[in-house]
Design an enzyme around this catalytic site. Structure first.
Site, PDB file in Angstrom:
ATOM      1  N   GLY A 136      52.218  -2.084  -1.597  1.00  0.00           N
ATOM      2  CA  GLY A 136      52.613  -1.474  -2.878  1.00  0.00           C
ATOM      3  C   GLY A 136      52.570  -2.411  -4.060  1.00  0.00           C
ATOM      4  O   GLY A 136      51.503  -2.841  -4.500  1.00  0.00           O
ATOM      5  N   LYS A 207      46.985  -1.628   6.896  1.00  0.00           N
ATOM      6  CA  LYS A 207      47.165  -2.660   5.859  1.00  0.00           C
ATOM      7  C   LYS A 207      46.761  -4.036   6.386  1.00  0.00           C
ATOM      8  O   LYS A 207      46.158  -4.842   5.671  1.00  0.00           O
ATOM      9  CB  LYS A 207      48.616  -2.650   5.383  1.00  0.00           C
ATOM     10  CG  LYS A 207      48.994  -1.331   4.678  1.00  0.00           C
ATOM     11  CD  LYS A 207      50.493  -1.196   4.500  1.00  0.00           C
ATOM     12  CE  LYS A 207      50.867   0.119   3.837  1.00  0.00           C
ATOM     13  NZ  LYS A 207      52.310   0.385   3.885  1.00  0.00           N
ATOM     14  N   GLY A 304      56.728   3.709  -3.340  1.00  0.00           N
ATOM     15  CA  GLY A 304      57.450   4.295  -4.476  1.00  0.00           C
ATOM     16  C   GLY A 304      56.553   4.374  -5.694  1.00  0.00           C
ATOM     17  O   GLY A 304      55.557   3.657  -5.808  1.00  0.00           O
TER      18      GLY A 304
HETATM   19  N1  HSE Z   1      55.065   4.863   4.375  1.00  0.00           N
HETATM   20  C1  HSE Z   1      54.742   3.617   3.775  1.00  0.00           C
HETATM   21  C2  HSE Z   1      55.909   2.678   4.008  1.00  0.00           C
HETATM   22  C3  HSE Z   1      54.497   3.806   2.298  1.00  0.00           C
HETATM   23  O1  HSE Z   1      56.922   3.103   4.573  1.00  0.00           O
HETATM   24  O2  HSE Z   1      55.802   1.513   3.684  1.00  0.00           O
HETATM   25  C4  HSE Z   1      53.624   2.774   1.671  1.00  0.00           C
HETATM   26  O3  HSE Z   1      52.361   2.654   2.252  1.00  0.00           O
END
Ligand code: HSE
Length: 430
Positions: A136, A207, A304
């Protein structure tokens, strides 16, 4: 000032809504930074009349997101739909084919198709940017691709899923059960629409595969990531972890050595003294180890509206300024293919918990299984028992090859006095 950069946004959910709000609220500062205005030329989403946190009525509405890819009034397509296939993939491919820059927050898409998309984008002379796809708001892609580009990176790892970190933190700190905390995450909006992507480690694996490519300049190899989630982590193991001086975290870890590329996602025991042990709640953290810079740690919000919008708009600013850098640190045609190291060849330390019937000779059998597979014990503890109830026996094992550990555990599991499948958690020296 140069002509404005015109963008088309596909997807107006959490990330899309946050991006529109950021562009509205900070337009003057962004224009100064980029040397030109960034203008929303069109938006597209599944429902025109949905309830949204931002007003989008003043923007040109395009019902079919694929039309953004051929729209002459658009320089950059911002794909915030999600999913490795379907509309998201088609939109990105089509936009690149039509020589439009692409920004995406879509980790699944990049993990599965990133190398091919990067080749197409670089051939077409456009940018493919995906900062929001990993951790994020933490600018880890830019850090690895640019700020740390002078280094050879040996290892990159981190807490890459806020939902799992929130669950594990609440279990550790509040002694709550897994399913109870998962429900809370869904209410808070951290979890993916399908929470198994979070708790089974797949989101972290997406990721991690991307991070490995940027860190090591190699082709993305998502299929080679070893993936385990957190469903089997119990409160009892958390209590023992604490007693032994560890915390349990779901980590994604990628490293390169002469043996090849190791990529693994699984619950880990991390020393209480390591920075990553103290990353709590829904926060993410990424650690990179470079040959010149040594170790750097970045922590921040991994999901978020605000944090992901921050990442999307940072990518937009780069494109607006005309910055040209390879998608994954080196040109996409020069990405290495690094041989994956299978998990059986992983070398590390282990925590093992057995539930055994407390009677003479049980431990001799367990020790014999370890001896037969050359696994060396570091410590052992057994807790007091309720008469007649199985008791937990916890061992930590010195570094050994995973294949030996697995074989020893198979033998231990087959011992009559061992009444539940053994629980094994890898211990990381960070
Ligand atoms: N579902 C993911 C998390 C959101 O909990 O980190 C961001 O990729």
């Amino acid at each position: 000032m140069k002509a404005p950069l015109k963008i088309g946004i596909a997807g107006l959910g959490t990330v899309g809504g946050g991006t529109v709000r950021l562009l509205q609220e900070r337009s003057a500062a962004l224009a100064l930074n980029a040397g030109r205005a960034i203008k929303i030329a069109a938006v597209s989403a599944r429902k025109k009349k949905a309830k949204r946190a931002v007003a989008v009525g003043k923007y040109r509405w395009v019902a079919d997101p694929l039309k953004l890819a051929t729209d002459p009034g658009i320089d950059v397509v911002v794909e915030l739909i999600g999913g490795a296939e379907g509309v998201a993939r088609k939109l990105c491919e089509k936009a690149i084919a039509n020589r439009k820059h692409v920004i995406t927050a879509n980790k699944a898409l990049i993990a599965h198709h990133g190398t091919a998309l990067a080749r197409a984008a670089e051939k077409a002379g456009v940018s493919l940017r995906y900062e929001a796809a990993v951790a994020g708001g933490i600018p880890i892609i830019k850090s690895l691709r640019e700020g740390l580009a002078a280094n050879g990176i040996r290892r990159v790892y981190g807490i890459l899923n806020g939902t799992c970190n929130y669950i594990l933190s609440a279990m550790t700190d509040q002694g709550r059960e897994f399913s109870d905390v998962l429900k809370e995450c869904q209410k808070l909006g951290y979890a993916e629409a399908d929470p198994s992507l979070d708790v089974d480690g797949i989101d972290t694996a997406h990721k991690l595969a991307i991070l490995a490519s940027v860190a090591f300049g190699c082709e993305i190899n998502f299929g080679a990531v070893h993936v385990e989630g957190i469903r089997h982590v119990s409160l009892m193991d958390m209590t023992f972890a604490r007693e032994l001086g560890y915390r349990i975290k779901l980590l994604g870890i990628a490293s390169v050595s002469k043996r090849g590329l190791e990529q693994r996602v699984h619950p880990c025991m991390v020393p209480e003294s390591s920075p990553i042990a103290h990353v709590g709640g829904s926060f993410n953290a990424v650690v990179a180890e470079g040959d010149f810079v040594d170790t750097i740690v970045q922590e921040g919000r991994g999901s978020g509206a605000g944090p992901t919008a921050s990442a999307v708009v940072a990518d937009l600013l780069d494109i607006a300024r005309g910055s040209q850098v390879p998608t994954f640190t080196v040109p996409a045609t020069k990405l290495k293919k690094i041989k994956p190291v299978p998990m059986a060849r992983h070398y590390g330390a282990y925590y093992v918990r057995l539930m055994v019937v407390d009677r003479p000779g049980v431990f001799a059998d367990v020790a014999a299984a370890l001896r037969d597979h050359s696994v060396s014990m570091e410590s052992v503890l057994q807790r007091t028992r309720d008469p007649g109830e199985p008791v937990p026996v916890v061992m930590t094992l010195h570094e050994t090859e995973e294949a030996s550990m697995v074989r020893a555990l198979r033998k231990i599991a087959a011992t009559e006095a061992v009444v539940e499948p053994p629980r094994m958690i890898r211990i990381e020296s960070l």
